[in-house]
Design a protein around this motif. Structure first.
Motif, PDB file in Angstrom:
ATOM      1  N   GLY A 151       0.827  -1.207   0.000  1.00 49.22           N
ATOM      2  CA  GLY A 151       0.000   0.000   0.000  1.00 49.22           C
ATOM      3  C   GLY A 151       0.859   1.253   0.000  1.00 49.22           C
ATOM      4  O   GLY A 151       0.538   2.239  -0.675  1.00 49.22           O
ATOM      5  N   GLY A 152       1.973   1.208   0.737  1.00 53.60           N
ATOM      6  CA  GLY A 152       2.878   2.357   0.807  1.00 53.60           C
ATOM      7  C   GLY A 152       3.566   2.648  -0.511  1.00 53.60           C
ATOM      8  O   GLY A 152       3.961   3.783  -0.788  1.00 53.60           O
ATOM      9  N   ILE A 153       3.721   1.593  -1.331  1.00 53.53           N
ATOM     10  CA  ILE A 153       4.347   1.755  -2.653  1.00 53.53           C
ATOM     11  C   ILE A 153       3.311   2.100  -3.712  1.00 53.53           C
ATOM     12  O   ILE A 153       3.528   2.979  -4.551  1.00 53.53           O
ATOM     13  N   LEU A 154       2.169   1.420  -3.668  1.00 54.15           N
ATOM     14  CA  LEU A 154       1.164   1.556  -4.739  1.00 54.15           C
ATOM     15  C   LEU A 154       0.171   2.700  -4.524  1.00 54.15           C
ATOM     16  O   LEU A 154      -0.533   3.088  -5.458  1.00 54.15           O
ATOM     17  N   GLY A 155       0.131   3.242  -3.299  1.00 49.31           N
ATOM     18  CA  GLY A 155      -0.800   4.331  -3.032  1.00 49.31           C
ATOM     19  C   GLY A 155      -0.530   5.537  -3.919  1.00 49.31           C
ATOM     20  O   GLY A 155       0.600   6.011  -4.002  1.00 49.31           O
ATOM     21  N   ARG A 156      -1.574   6.014  -4.590  1.00 48.44           N
ATOM     22  CA  ARG A 156      -1.434   7.173  -5.497  1.00 48.44           C
ATOM     23  C   ARG A 156      -1.573   8.450  -4.674  1.00 48.44           C
ATOM     24  O   ARG A 156      -2.616   8.715  -4.096  1.00 48.44           O
ATOM     25  N   ARG A 157      -0.498   9.221  -4.648  1.00 52.52           N
ATOM     26  CA  ARG A 157      -0.443  10.403  -3.773  1.00 52.52           C
ATOM     27  C   ARG A 157      -1.447  11.477  -4.165  1.00 52.52           C
ATOM     28  O   ARG A 157      -1.850  12.277  -3.336  1.00 52.52           O
ATOM     29  N   GLN A 206      -7.383   6.133   2.648  1.00 50.41           N
ATOM     30  CA  GLN A 206      -7.210   4.741   3.080  1.00 50.41           C
ATOM     31  C   GLN A 206      -5.829   4.532   3.703  1.00 50.41           C
ATOM     32  O   GLN A 206      -5.700   3.779   4.677  1.00 50.41           O
ATOM     33  N   MET A 207      -4.815   5.187   3.165  1.00 50.31           N
ATOM     34  CA  MET A 207      -3.474   5.066   3.747  1.00 50.31           C
ATOM     35  C   MET A 207      -3.471   5.605   5.176  1.00 50.31           C
ATOM     36  O   MET A 207      -2.860   5.023   6.070  1.00 50.31           O
ATOM     37  N   ALA A 208      -4.190   6.704   5.393  1.00 51.04           N
ATOM     38  CA  ALA A 208      -4.303   7.266   6.743  1.00 51.04           C
ATOM     39  C   ALA A 208      -5.123   6.337   7.642  1.00 51.04           C
ATOM     40  O   ALA A 208      -4.738   6.058   8.779  1.00 51.04           O
ATOM     41  N   GLN A 209      -6.222   5.827   7.106  1.00 54.55           N
ATOM     42  CA  GLN A 209      -7.117   4.956   7.879  1.00 54.55           C
ATOM     43  C   GLN A 209      -6.393   3.701   8.380  1.00 54.55           C
ATOM     44  O   GLN A 209      -6.567   3.278   9.520  1.00 54.55           O
ATOM     45  N   TYR A 210      -5.564   3.107   7.511  1.00 56.58           N
ATOM     46  CA  TYR A 210      -4.895   1.852   7.853  1.00 56.58           C
ATOM     47  C   TYR A 210      -3.437   2.059   8.283  1.00 56.58           C
ATOM     48  O   TYR A 210      -2.683   1.098   8.398  1.00 56.58           O
ATOM     49  N   ASP A 211      -3.069   3.330   8.511  1.00 60.38           N
ATOM     50  CA  ASP A 211      -1.734   3.651   9.009  1.00 60.38           C
ATOM     51  C   ASP A 211      -0.646   3.081   8.091  1.00 60.38           C
ATOM     52  O   ASP A 211       0.275   2.398   8.536  1.00 60.38           O
ATOM     53  N   ILE A 212      -0.788   3.364   6.802  1.00 57.82           N
ATOM     54  CA  ILE A 212       0.155   2.877   5.791  1.00 57.82           C
ATOM     55  C   ILE A 212       1.156   3.989   5.478  1.00 57.82           C
ATOM     56  O   ILE A 212       0.764   5.061   5.011  1.00 57.82           O
ATOM     57  N   PRO A 213       2.445   3.755   5.720  1.00 60.95           N
ATOM     58  CA  PRO A 213       3.441   4.800   5.457  1.00 60.95           C
ATOM     59  C   PRO A 213       3.768   4.911   3.964  1.00 60.95           C
ATOM     60  O   PRO A 213       3.869   3.893   3.273  1.00 60.95           O
ATOM     61  N   GLU A 214       3.935   6.130   3.485  1.00 62.87           N
ATOM     62  CA  GLU A 214       4.352   6.319   2.085  1.00 62.87           C
ATOM     63  C   GLU A 214       5.786   5.839   1.919  1.00 62.87           C
ATOM     64  O   GLU A 214       6.663   6.174   2.717  1.00 62.87           O
ATOM     65  N   ILE A 215       6.021   5.047   0.879  1.00 65.65           N
ATOM     66  CA  ILE A 215       7.365   4.591   0.519  1.00 65.65           C
ATOM     67  C   ILE A 215       7.687   5.218  -0.829  1.00 65.65           C
ATOM     68  O   ILE A 215       7.001   4.960  -1.820  1.00 65.65           O
ATOM     69  N   ASP A 216       8.718   6.074  -0.852  1.00 68.01           N
ATOM     70  CA  ASP A 216       9.019   6.875  -2.048  1.00 68.01           C
ATOM     71  C   ASP A 216      10.106   6.258  -2.925  1.00 68.01           C
ATOM     72  O   ASP A 216      10.247   6.618  -4.091  1.00 68.01           O
ATOM     73  N   LEU A 217      10.892   5.351  -2.330  1.00 63.91           N
ATOM     74  CA  LEU A 217      12.023   4.744  -3.032  1.00 63.91           C
ATOM     75  C   LEU A 217      12.089   3.282  -2.634  1.00 63.91           C
ATOM     76  O   LEU A 217      11.993   2.944  -1.454  1.00 63.91           O
ATOM     77  N   VAL A 218      12.222   2.410  -3.637  1.00 58.60           N
ATOM     78  CA  VAL A 218      12.379   0.973  -3.389  1.00 58.60           C
ATOM     79  C   VAL A 218      13.682   0.533  -4.043  1.00 58.60           C
ATOM     80  O   VAL A 218      13.871   0.741  -5.244  1.00 58.60           O
ATOM     81  N   LEU A 221       7.978  -6.283  -5.348  1.00 58.40           N
ATOM     82  CA  LEU A 221       8.345  -4.903  -5.010  1.00 58.40           C
ATOM     83  C   LEU A 221       8.763  -4.132  -6.262  1.00 58.40           C
ATOM     84  O   LEU A 221       8.402  -2.960  -6.439  1.00 58.40           O
ATOM     85  N   ILE A 222       9.522  -4.787  -7.132  1.00 59.18           N
ATOM     86  CA  ILE A 222       9.963  -4.150  -8.380  1.00 59.18           C
ATOM     87  C   ILE A 222       8.754  -3.770  -9.231  1.00 59.18           C
ATOM     88  O   ILE A 222       8.640  -2.640  -9.723  1.00 59.18           O
ATOM     89  N   ARG A 223       7.842  -4.695  -9.403  1.00 54.44           N
ATOM     90  CA  ARG A 223       6.666  -4.432 -10.244  1.00 54.44           C
ATOM     91  C   ARG A 223       5.784  -3.343  -9.642  1.00 54.44           C
ATOM     92  O   ARG A 223       5.277  -2.471 -10.363  1.00 54.44           O
ATOM     93  N   ALA A 224       5.613  -3.378  -8.321  1.00 54.26           N
ATOM     94  CA  ALA A 224       4.779  -2.361  -7.666  1.00 54.26           C
ATOM     95  C   ALA A 224       5.396  -0.974  -7.815  1.00 54.26           C
ATOM     96  O   ALA A 224       4.711  -0.006  -8.162  1.00 54.26           O
ATOM     97  N   GLY A 225       6.709  -0.873  -7.536  1.00 50.78           N
ATOM     98  CA  GLY A 225       7.388   0.415  -7.652  1.00 50.78           C
ATOM     99  C   GLY A 225       7.353   0.956  -9.075  1.00 50.78           C
ATOM    100  O   GLY A 225       7.133   2.148  -9.305  1.00 50.78           O
ATOM    101  N   ALA A 226       7.542   0.060 -10.037  1.00 50.34           N
ATOM    102  CA  ALA A 226       7.535   0.479 -11.445  1.00 50.34           C
ATOM    103  C   ALA A 226       6.130   0.889 -11.894  1.00 50.34           C
ATOM    104  O   ALA A 226       5.965   1.871 -12.619  1.00 50.34           O
TER     105      ALA A 226
END
Length: 198
Positions: free
Chosen positions: A77-83, A91-103, A134-139
């Protein structure tokens, strides 16, 4: 130069640690927070940098002999969440999902294991699941996320960081995504060829 995105948190999950030192040093200097698992986490901490464990985010340990570590909604969720999407942000806030900016990922060495004459059981254990996901999600989410899909790209990102600091533009992220899908495609082709022959 458009659509600049800052890098605040990096998920680092690599098989080969060589060549990672300079990149981690620069990211640390830029104030980027590290998130990792197992051996990579220990390696990051051995360099003197703080590193949050993936387990502390997911509240799950690494299970099934290390087969399942990063495969969790709080990571993906932290990787795929659209900012830019309000629903995703809520939803990221609701489920406490941290944004991941770099993988940063370096996959299990499947081809090297095959070429070493290893047993079929050992070869199958070198089929990377979490890393390739992780690669596919980040890409896929390159509009928001930087994906570094192999150690061959460490220097590419370091050059960008040295020029721009901890931020990238859309052209940078799209370039990494293209390279990521090349890595994914090559990896899956190698696995397919091995299965075909065996």
């Amino acid at each position: 130069m458009a659509d600049i995105k800052p890098i605040k948190r990096a998920l680092v999950s690599v098989f080969h640690k060589d060549g990672l030192d300079d990149l981690l040093r620069k990211l640390n200097e830029e104030g980027v927070a590290f998130l990792s698992t197992g051996g990579t986490q220990k390696f990051i901490e051995s360099l003197g940098y703080e590193c949050q464990t993936v387990e502390s985010v997911t509240t799950y340990p690494s299970i099934l002999g290390g087969r399942v570590k990063t495969l969790h909604p709080k990571v993906f969720g932290g990787i795929l969440g659209r900012r830019e999407e309000e629903g995703d942000r809520e939803q990221m806030a609701q489920y406490d999902i941290p944004e991941i900016d770099l993988v940063i990922v370096d996959l299990y060495p499947f081809e090297d294991t095959v070429n070493s004459g290893a047993s079929a059981a050992d070869i199958i254990e070198k089929i990377d699941i979490g890393g390739i996901s992780l690669i596919r999600a980040g890409a896929k989410n390159f509009r928001d996320v930087v994906i570094v899909p192999s150690k061959a790209e460490y220097g590419v990102l370091l050059d960008i960081l040295n020029k721009k600091g901890a931020q990238t533009d859309i052209e940078d992220r799209k370039m990494f995504a293209e390279r990521a899908f090349a890595v994914s495609s090559h990896y899956d082709t190698a696995i397919h060829e091995w299965f075909e022959k065996n």
